[in-house]
Design a protein around this motif. Structure first.
Motif, mmCIF file in Angstrom:
data_model
loop_
_atom_site.group_PDB
_atom_site.id
_atom_site.type_symbol
_atom_site.label_atom_id
_atom_site.label_comp_id
_atom_site.label_asym_id
_atom_site.label_seq_id
_atom_site.Cartn_x
_atom_site.Cartn_y
_atom_site.Cartn_z
ATOM 1 N N PHE A 210 0.833 -1.216 0.000
ATOM 2 C CA PHE A 210 0.000 0.000 0.000
ATOM 3 C C PHE A 210 0.862 1.259 0.000
ATOM 4 O O PHE A 210 0.586 2.217 -0.731
ATOM 5 N N VAL A 211 1.911 1.260 0.817
ATOM 6 C CA VAL A 211 2.789 2.430 0.889
ATOM 7 C C VAL A 211 3.581 2.599 -0.405
ATOM 8 O O VAL A 211 3.871 3.721 -0.840
ATOM 9 N N MET A 212 3.936 1.477 -1.056
ATOM 10 C CA MET A 212 4.730 1.541 -2.283
ATOM 11 C C MET A 212 3.926 1.965 -3.505
ATOM 12 O O MET A 212 4.514 2.231 -4.549
ATOM 13 N N ASN A 213 2.613 2.029 -3.394
ATOM 14 C CA ASN A 213 1.774 2.464 -4.515
ATOM 15 C C ASN A 213 1.697 3.983 -4.521
ATOM 16 O O ASN A 213 1.028 4.584 -3.673
ATOM 17 N N PRO A 214 2.356 4.664 -5.467
ATOM 18 C CA PRO A 214 2.348 6.139 -5.444
ATOM 19 C C PRO A 214 0.989 6.740 -5.749
ATOM 20 O O PRO A 214 0.714 7.876 -5.336
ATOM 21 N N ILE A 215 0.125 6.017 -6.460
ATOM 22 C CA ILE A 215 -1.191 6.558 -6.779
ATOM 23 C C ILE A 215 -2.056 6.660 -5.525
ATOM 24 O O ILE A 215 -2.930 7.527 -5.430
ATOM 25 N N SER A 216 -1.799 5.783 -4.545
ATOM 26 C CA SER A 216 -2.533 5.882 -3.286
ATOM 27 C C SER A 216 -2.260 7.208 -2.594
ATOM 28 O O SER A 216 -3.170 7.832 -2.036
ATOM 29 N N TRP A 217 -1.004 7.653 -2.649
ATOM 30 C CA TRP A 217 -0.670 8.945 -2.037
ATOM 31 C C TRP A 217 -1.241 10.105 -2.836
ATOM 32 O O TRP A 217 -1.410 11.207 -2.290
ATOM 33 N N ALA A 218 -1.537 9.880 -4.108
ATOM 34 C CA ALA A 218 -2.073 10.968 -4.933
ATOM 35 C C ALA A 218 -3.555 11.195 -4.687
ATOM 36 O O ALA A 218 -4.007 12.345 -4.631
ATOM 37 N N GLU A 219 -4.321 10.125 -4.525
ATOM 38 C CA GLU A 219 -5.773 10.287 -4.447
ATOM 39 C C GLU A 219 -6.344 10.128 -3.050
ATOM 40 O O GLU A 219 -7.523 10.443 -2.848
ATOM 41 N N LEU A 220 -5.569 9.647 -2.087
ATOM 42 C CA LEU A 220 -6.070 9.544 -0.725
ATOM 43 C C LEU A 220 -5.698 10.787 0.068
ATOM 44 O O LEU A 220 -4.659 11.405 -0.162
ATOM 45 N N ARG A 221 -6.540 11.120 1.002
ATOM 46 C CA ARG A 221 -6.277 12.282 1.857
ATOM 47 C C ARG A 221 -5.191 11.934 2.860
ATOM 48 O O ARG A 221 -5.376 11.048 3.699
ATOM 49 N N HIS A 222 -4.051 12.613 2.773
ATOM 50 C CA HIS A 222 -2.945 12.357 3.686
ATOM 51 C C HIS A 222 -2.697 13.583 4.557
ATOM 52 O O HIS A 222 -3.355 14.619 4.416
ATOM 53 N N TYR A 223 -1.728 13.450 5.446
ATOM 54 C CA TYR A 223 -1.451 14.516 6.404
ATOM 55 C C TYR A 223 -0.953 15.769 5.687
ATOM 56 O O TYR A 223 -0.100 15.696 4.794
ATOM 57 N N ASP A 224 -1.508 16.877 6.077
ATOM 58 C CA ASP A 224 -1.075 18.174 5.562
ATOM 59 C C ASP A 224 -0.584 19.009 6.738
ATOM 60 O O ASP A 224 -1.237 19.068 7.781
ATOM 61 N N LEU A 225 0.545 19.630 6.560
ATOM 62 C CA LEU A 225 1.170 20.350 7.658
ATOM 63 C C LEU A 225 0.296 21.492 8.175
ATOM 64 O O LEU A 225 0.339 21.824 9.351
ATOM 65 N N LYS A 226 -0.519 22.055 7.308
ATOM 66 C CA LYS A 226 -1.352 23.176 7.741
ATOM 67 C C LYS A 226 -2.450 22.739 8.705
ATOM 68 O O LYS A 226 -3.008 23.564 9.429
ATOM 69 N N ASP A 227 -2.777 21.430 8.704
ATOM 70 C CA ASP A 227 -3.783 20.923 9.623
ATOM 71 C C ASP A 227 -3.188 20.483 10.949
ATOM 72 O O ASP A 227 -3.937 20.118 11.863
ATOM 73 N N GLY A 228 -1.873 20.467 11.055
ATOM 74 C CA GLY A 228 -1.219 19.991 12.264
ATOM 75 C C GLY A 228 -1.125 21.055 13.337
ATOM 76 O O GLY A 228 -1.502 22.227 13.153
ATOM 77 N N PHE A 229 -0.575 20.627 14.457
ATOM 78 C CA PHE A 229 -0.480 21.524 15.605
ATOM 79 C C PHE A 229 0.547 22.625 15.378
ATOM 80 O O PHE A 229 0.362 23.767 15.798
ATOM 81 N N PHE A 230 1.665 22.298 14.696
ATOM 82 C CA PHE A 230 2.720 23.269 14.492
ATOM 83 C C PHE A 230 2.635 23.962 13.130
ATOM 84 O O PHE A 230 3.493 24.763 12.799
ATOM 85 N N GLY A 231 1.608 23.614 12.334
ATOM 86 C CA GLY A 231 1.504 24.213 11.011
ATOM 87 C C GLY A 231 1.257 25.712 11.037
ATOM 88 O O GLY A 231 1.698 26.442 10.156
ATOM 89 N N ARG A 232 0.569 26.167 12.061
ATOM 90 C CA ARG A 232 0.267 27.600 12.137
ATOM 91 C C ARG A 232 1.502 28.451 12.404
ATOM 92 O O ARG A 232 1.506 29.647 12.147
#
Length: 495
Positions: free
Chosen positions: A147-169
């Motif tokens: 699953f991790v080795m499939n690059p298309i999974s990272w393209a279409e699935l919602r993954h962590y975004d730094l702006k949503d994190g605690f230190f993103g602000r």
């Protein structure tokens, strides 16, 4: 009716958060909404996921820390990876120390003993039970790896975004993009690798513990000797989850972006968002000759089935190698742990500056809970330096390709039977179901699109008919209104 539909649309826009454009709602037309957070990937996490699975889930925005009631901030997977490292070190240390304490002179079977053949059959049965009990953990770890080795999974699935994190602000927005994917993918890959290594070591050393048993009672009890090592990941995760007030990952569902945000109408990735190499991968995995409209690595179009087949093939490879290791141990009457311990003695005696393998072993041994050099020396001295001499002479080398060929030729019936069983139980069912699902799924997509086109054409025909009827009614009303105005002499006279 048309005016009433427009008023409904305007009113709906005003009641919502705001909209730039709207379409009139004609009578008989249904309002359809696009689901943005639907279940996208069926990745098994198990009934009691551990610390390694939490790192993978955190990479897809599934783990958060509750600071205030009702306020949860997404957690970067690197923090959970730091928490997973002590568990991995503990597991590897326990296995290696236990390996150093085994009796390497113990025979796998004694032909002169009274019940030697019965004891050997019991040991082989217990080995099969151990691998069946660890089947789920090994399969999950390989599924996570594919699953991790499939690059298309990272393209279409919602993954962590730094702006949503605690230190993103506290970081500028220019750092959000290049600190997201380049940091979360290695964390997920390392967590999956640690899960597989710990599970694999538990299985291999359980085999040595069982084969080194001298009685049936010892074999039965020793088969469960290091099962607790596998359970450490779940125990540590529950402790960390309650201590740091982290969200529970049981039942987590991976969500994907809207299709129009990722994909073009022709089934390829959007050119303005994704690099050329990734778009070339989608083109290469879209087999037009087999009626595929999009890549089979795409979620919902065969990605999960393909990953399952690859995981099953890899798991069969692991089982097949372990079969050869067990047969080689029976043929040479030496437990596998003795050969592993011999490799550790060679690495300990090698020069870490010239041999990178020995250098890596030195770095790993430096972070373990015990000094492995002392443990290895103690294991060698316990056998009167006989073990060290046999290692340096090459008597206890690991199984090479020539040894594997000899074992397969000598025990060809057992190898053929075990290979057939593994193929029938692991590979063939998954392969058949996957191929049927992909081709049937693609044809179902075509049938569904044809049905949608027919349904839209039917609705358009009904709307056209209704518009014609409405236009005639309006003309009749205008005619009657003209007649009424003429009778009341209110109609303006034409010049």
């Amino acid at each position: 009716p048309i005016g009433f539909g427009i008023v409904r649309s305007v009113r709906r826009c005003k009641m919502s958060s705001g909209c730039d454009e709207f379409e009139p709602m004609l009578p008989g037309m249904r309002e359809e909404r696009v689901k943005t957070d639907s279940k996208a990937a069926n990745i098994p996490l198990g009934d009691s996921p551990g610390i390694y699975q939490s790192v993978l889930v955190a990479a897809f925005s599934g783990v958060g820390v509750t600071i205030l009631k009702g306020h949860t901030h997404q957690l970067h997977p690197v923090f959970l990876l730091v928490l997973a490292v002590p568990v991995f070190i503990t597991q590897v240390s326990a296995i290696l120390i236990l390996r150093a304490g085994l009796d390497t002179d113990a025979a796998v079977h004694d032909p002169e003993a009274l019940h030697s053949s019965a004891l050997l059959r019991l040991k082989l049965t217990l080995i099969i039970i151990v691998y069946l009990s660890n089947f789920k953990v090994l399969l999950y770890s390989l599924s996570y790896a594919t699953f991790v080795m499939n690059p298309i999974s990272w393209a279409e699935l919602r993954h962590y975004d730094l702006k949503d994190g605690f230190f993103g602000r506290y970081l500028p927005e220019s750092m959000h993009e290049w600190l997201s994917i380049p940091t979360i993918v290695p964390c997920a890959a390392l967590a999956v690798m640690m899960l597989f290594i710990s599970s694999y070591l538990v299985c291999t050393d359980s085999v040595s513990i069982i084969l080194a048993s001298g009685s049936a009672q010892d074999a039965i009890f020793n088969s469960l000797a290091i099962g607790f090592v596998t359970d450490l990941k779940g125990i540590w995760w529950e402790f960390c989850r309650h201590s740091f007030r982290l969200t529970d990952i049981a039942g987590f569902e991976f969500a994907k972006h809207k299709d129009e945000e990722v994909w073009e109408n022709d089934g390829t990735l959007r050119k303005d968002k994704f690099p050329r190499c990734l778009r070339y991968l989608t083109w290469a995995t879209t087999w037009k000759c087999m009626r595929m409209r999009t890549s089979f690595l795409r979620v919902g179009f065969g990605a999960m089935r393909v990953q399952q087949v690859v995981s099953m093939v890899l798991l069969m490879t692991v089982y097949f190698r372990q079969l050869l290791v067990v047969l080689y141990a029976i043929d040479t009457n030496v437990i596998p742990a003795a050969r592993d311990l011999c490799e550790e003695i060679k690495l300990d005696a090698a020069d870490g500056e010239s041999d990178w393998y020995a250098w890596a072993w030195d770095k790993l041994a430096s972070v373990l809970l015990a000094d492995m050099s002392v443990e290895v020396d103690y294991a060698a001295d316990r056998h009167g330096h006989k073990l060290r001499e046999r290692c340096l002479q090459g008597d206890l080398r690991r199984m090479m390709w020539m040894d594997a060929k000899r074992v397969m030729g000598k025990y060809w019936t057992s190898v053929l039977f075990a290979t057939g069983v593994l193929m029938l139980l692991l590979v063939i069912p998954s392969l058949v179901i996957t191929l049927y699902g992909i081709f049937r799924g693609q044809s179902q997509v075509d049938d569904k699109q044809d049905e949608e086109i027919d349904s839209l054409q039917t609705r358009v025909a009904k709307i056209d008919k209704r518009l014609d009827t409405t236009e005639r009614d309006i003309q009749d009303i205008i005619g009657k209104l003209d007649q009424v105005l003429e009778k009341l002499d209110l109609k303006p006279k034409s010049e």
